[in-house]
Write a protein that holds these residues in place. Sequence first.
Motif, PDB file in Angstrom:
ATOM      1  N   HIS A 258     115.707 -34.498 -32.920  1.00  0.00           N
ATOM      2  CA  HIS A 258     114.243 -34.213 -33.346  1.00  0.00           C
ATOM      3  C   HIS A 258     114.620 -34.422 -35.009  1.00  0.00           C
ATOM      4  N   MET A 259     115.294 -34.455 -35.941  1.00  0.00           N
ATOM      5  CA  MET A 259     114.989 -34.552 -37.557  1.00  0.00           C
ATOM      6  C   MET A 259     114.045 -35.243 -37.535  1.00  0.00           C
ATOM      7  N   ASN A 260     112.889 -35.792 -37.630  1.00  0.00           N
ATOM      8  CA  ASN A 260     111.625 -36.167 -37.696  1.00  0.00           C
ATOM      9  C   ASN A 260     110.697 -35.469 -37.888  1.00  0.00           C
ATOM     10  N   THR A 261     111.120 -34.392 -37.154  1.00  0.00           N
ATOM     11  CA  THR A 261     109.630 -33.577 -36.590  1.00  0.00           C
ATOM     12  C   THR A 261     109.764 -32.289 -36.781  1.00  0.00           C
ATOM     13  N   ILE A 262     111.414 -31.295 -36.983  1.00  0.00           N
ATOM     14  CA  ILE A 262     111.927 -30.422 -37.379  1.00  0.00           C
ATOM     15  C   ILE A 262     111.800 -29.996 -38.581  1.00  0.00           C
ATOM     16  N   GLN A 263     110.498 -28.892 -39.039  1.00  0.00           N
ATOM     17  CA  GLN A 263     110.525 -28.785 -40.200  1.00  0.00           C
ATOM     18  C   GLN A 263     110.300 -27.031 -40.534  1.00  0.00           C
TER      19      GLN A 263
ATOM     20  N   LEU B 163     122.874 -31.903 -42.930  1.00  0.00           N
ATOM     21  CA  LEU B 163     122.580 -32.704 -43.647  1.00  0.00           C
ATOM     22  C   LEU B 163     121.125 -34.385 -42.836  1.00  0.00           C
ATOM     23  N   HIS B 164     121.287 -33.841 -42.184  1.00  0.00           N
ATOM     24  CA  HIS B 164     120.314 -34.278 -41.351  1.00  0.00           C
ATOM     25  C   HIS B 164     118.596 -34.337 -41.652  1.00  0.00           C
ATOM     26  N   PHE B 165     118.455 -32.367 -41.976  1.00  0.00           N
ATOM     27  CA  PHE B 165     117.191 -32.555 -41.619  1.00  0.00           C
ATOM     28  C   PHE B 165     116.214 -32.509 -43.443  1.00  0.00           C
ATOM     29  N   VAL B 166     116.068 -33.742 -43.410  1.00  0.00           N
ATOM     30  CA  VAL B 166     115.795 -33.747 -44.774  1.00  0.00           C
ATOM     31  C   VAL B 166     113.908 -33.382 -45.098  1.00  0.00           C
ATOM     32  N   ASN B 167     113.508 -33.105 -43.354  1.00  0.00           N
ATOM     33  CA  ASN B 167     112.130 -32.710 -43.994  1.00  0.00           C
ATOM     34  C   ASN B 167     111.726 -31.693 -43.630  1.00  0.00           C
TER      35      ASN B 167
ATOM     36  N   LEU C  42     113.582 -22.827 -44.882  1.00  0.00           N
ATOM     37  CA  LEU C  42     115.152 -22.521 -43.880  1.00  0.00           C
ATOM     38  C   LEU C  42     115.405 -21.392 -44.482  1.00  0.00           C
ATOM     39  N   GLU C  43     116.163 -20.470 -43.238  1.00  0.00           N
ATOM     40  CA  GLU C  43     116.313 -19.378 -43.158  1.00  0.00           C
ATOM     41  C   GLU C  43     117.419 -19.183 -42.218  1.00  0.00           C
ATOM     42  N   ILE C  44     117.706 -19.052 -43.424  1.00  0.00           N
ATOM     43  CA  ILE C  44     119.883 -18.752 -43.016  1.00  0.00           C
ATOM     44  C   ILE C  44     120.102 -17.815 -43.254  1.00  0.00           C
ATOM     45  N   LEU C  45     120.625 -17.247 -42.010  1.00  0.00           N
ATOM     46  CA  LEU C  45     120.844 -15.547 -41.941  1.00  0.00           C
ATOM     47  C   LEU C  45     123.147 -15.472 -41.067  1.00  0.00           C
TER      48      LEU C  45
ATOM     49  N   LEU D 241     111.888 -28.698 -49.150  1.00  0.00           N
ATOM     50  CA  LEU D 241     111.628 -27.433 -49.176  1.00  0.00           C
ATOM     51  C   LEU D 241     110.482 -26.034 -49.682  1.00  0.00           C
ATOM     52  N   LYS D 242     110.028 -25.783 -48.980  1.00  0.00           N
ATOM     53  CA  LYS D 242     109.132 -24.739 -49.686  1.00  0.00           C
ATOM     54  C   LYS D 242     110.203 -23.259 -49.528  1.00  0.00           C
ATOM     55  N   PHE D 243     110.442 -22.865 -48.426  1.00  0.00           N
ATOM     56  CA  PHE D 243     110.304 -20.899 -48.304  1.00  0.00           C
ATOM     57  C   PHE D 243     112.171 -21.350 -47.853  1.00  0.00           C
ATOM     58  N   LEU D 244     112.869 -20.780 -48.488  1.00  0.00           N
ATOM     59  CA  LEU D 244     114.104 -20.360 -48.466  1.00  0.00           C
ATOM     60  C   LEU D 244     114.484 -19.005 -48.084  1.00  0.00           C
TER      61      LEU D 244
END
Length: 480
Positions: A238-243, A257-261, A265-268, A287-290
């Motif tokens: 689903h790498m083309n649709t997951i945002q 590496l696969h989710f260029v769209n 992104l939240e990394i806890l 990417l707008k929100f990190l």
Amino acid sequence: MMLEVNEDILYLIFEELKDDGNTLFSCLLVNKNWFYIIIPILWKNPWKYLKKNLVLLKVIISHLSEESRNNIEKQNILVLTTSYQKPLFKYLSFCKHLSFETIFNMMNSTFAYGTRHIIVNEIINFFINENMKFTHLSIPELLCYKIHFTPEFKNCFSELEFLQCDLDTSNQNILEGLANICKSIKNLKFKSFDSDVEINRMVKLIESQKELNNICYSIHRGHNESFYKSLEESLIKHMNTIQYLKIDKESSAKLLLHFVNLISLEILASSYTAYWKQLEDVYLPHLKFLKVKKILSKCLAKLIENTKGNLIEISIYKLSFDDLDQQELIQVIAQNCPNLKYLTLMFRNNDINIDKLEELLINCQYLSGLNIVIHKNESGFNWNKLFKILTKSSPIGLFKFKFYFDYNDTFFQLESLGLFFDEWKGRHPMLLQTDYIYNMYLKQYVDLIEIYKAKGIVKKYENIDRDAYEEFEWIEKKFD
């Protein structure tokens, strides 16, 4: 005379207010037309507005059939069925969100263990019927009710858009049932703390979806590598649709590496490990929100550099004790985030790091909200220097501040705060929040701030519980 507005326009207006319960409740009383437009919006997700379990339980009981009420009466709980008449309006017919977790919480807080089962059965039978279609479903752990065997299961859940699930051995068949009927889930949240649970049915559910857009998962460390591999391979499809993506597993760094769209992104992270070094190779141009926690500054700096200037929100919590030099990280934000509006940054007591903040404030002219987190080991933090830079170099639109303290020896001094306010004179009155100031110290800060509120320098101040607000929110959303 009130000007009449087209009902479709009114609906769109009220739909925009769906997160503002107080305003919607007050609008109910304007006239009958508004009432009939607002009721379906409010009752689409009653679990959100009716926070008091007993209130919602009373409403649910009042909707039950005579047969169901009789079954409950047999449990000698007459007050529930005899005190509440059938409502004139079928409020729950508008319900599109089904939260089993809230139902179980209501039961656990209201009834003794021996009487819950019958009542829960009647409530579940009420919601899972041929007239209900849900778009949102929440499945807690230990859901022992075999809802997937009911004839109405497909009708109720075939159009799901949101699923929240605690993976355990008791709900695996429900997931398989959902995988067979659901193709429209866009938002999927799940967690697993049971190392014995299999991932196959969740993988099947993920692979069945056509437009998966938002993924959030938290996985216990006890799972084996094949568990993660199967999960990640299903997500990559689903790498083309997951945002929107939220993760906490270190090995998932390579998944990025696969989710260029990605937009968000939240990394806890649960610990500082070398796995996150792979972030240096991740390219996320949209990417707008990190939001990150426990990521080394060096790895994070490279990730931000590869976002190509689109970031508007950055939140950085929890730096390692020995991650002292944030100079590169702050400089990368300054040079690569011209559209930044909101920033949360943890500071160490390093004058070079504070100096670099000035470059960030000058370059990020759209910044309007700044949260400063002081590391718990930073007694004697140089507040004078920080405040001087804020008053000298803040962009004109920056007036919203939060200061988070882990311990009382990281609080700012009253004299420093007073000088900050004096220098802020002539600028936009600030919205100010602090967190974790103990009551024994709070009064002296409140007294000082009240003086500057009277002068128009501070518009609003609160010492908050950070969980009561969104991170970049200075006006609390309350549902009474």
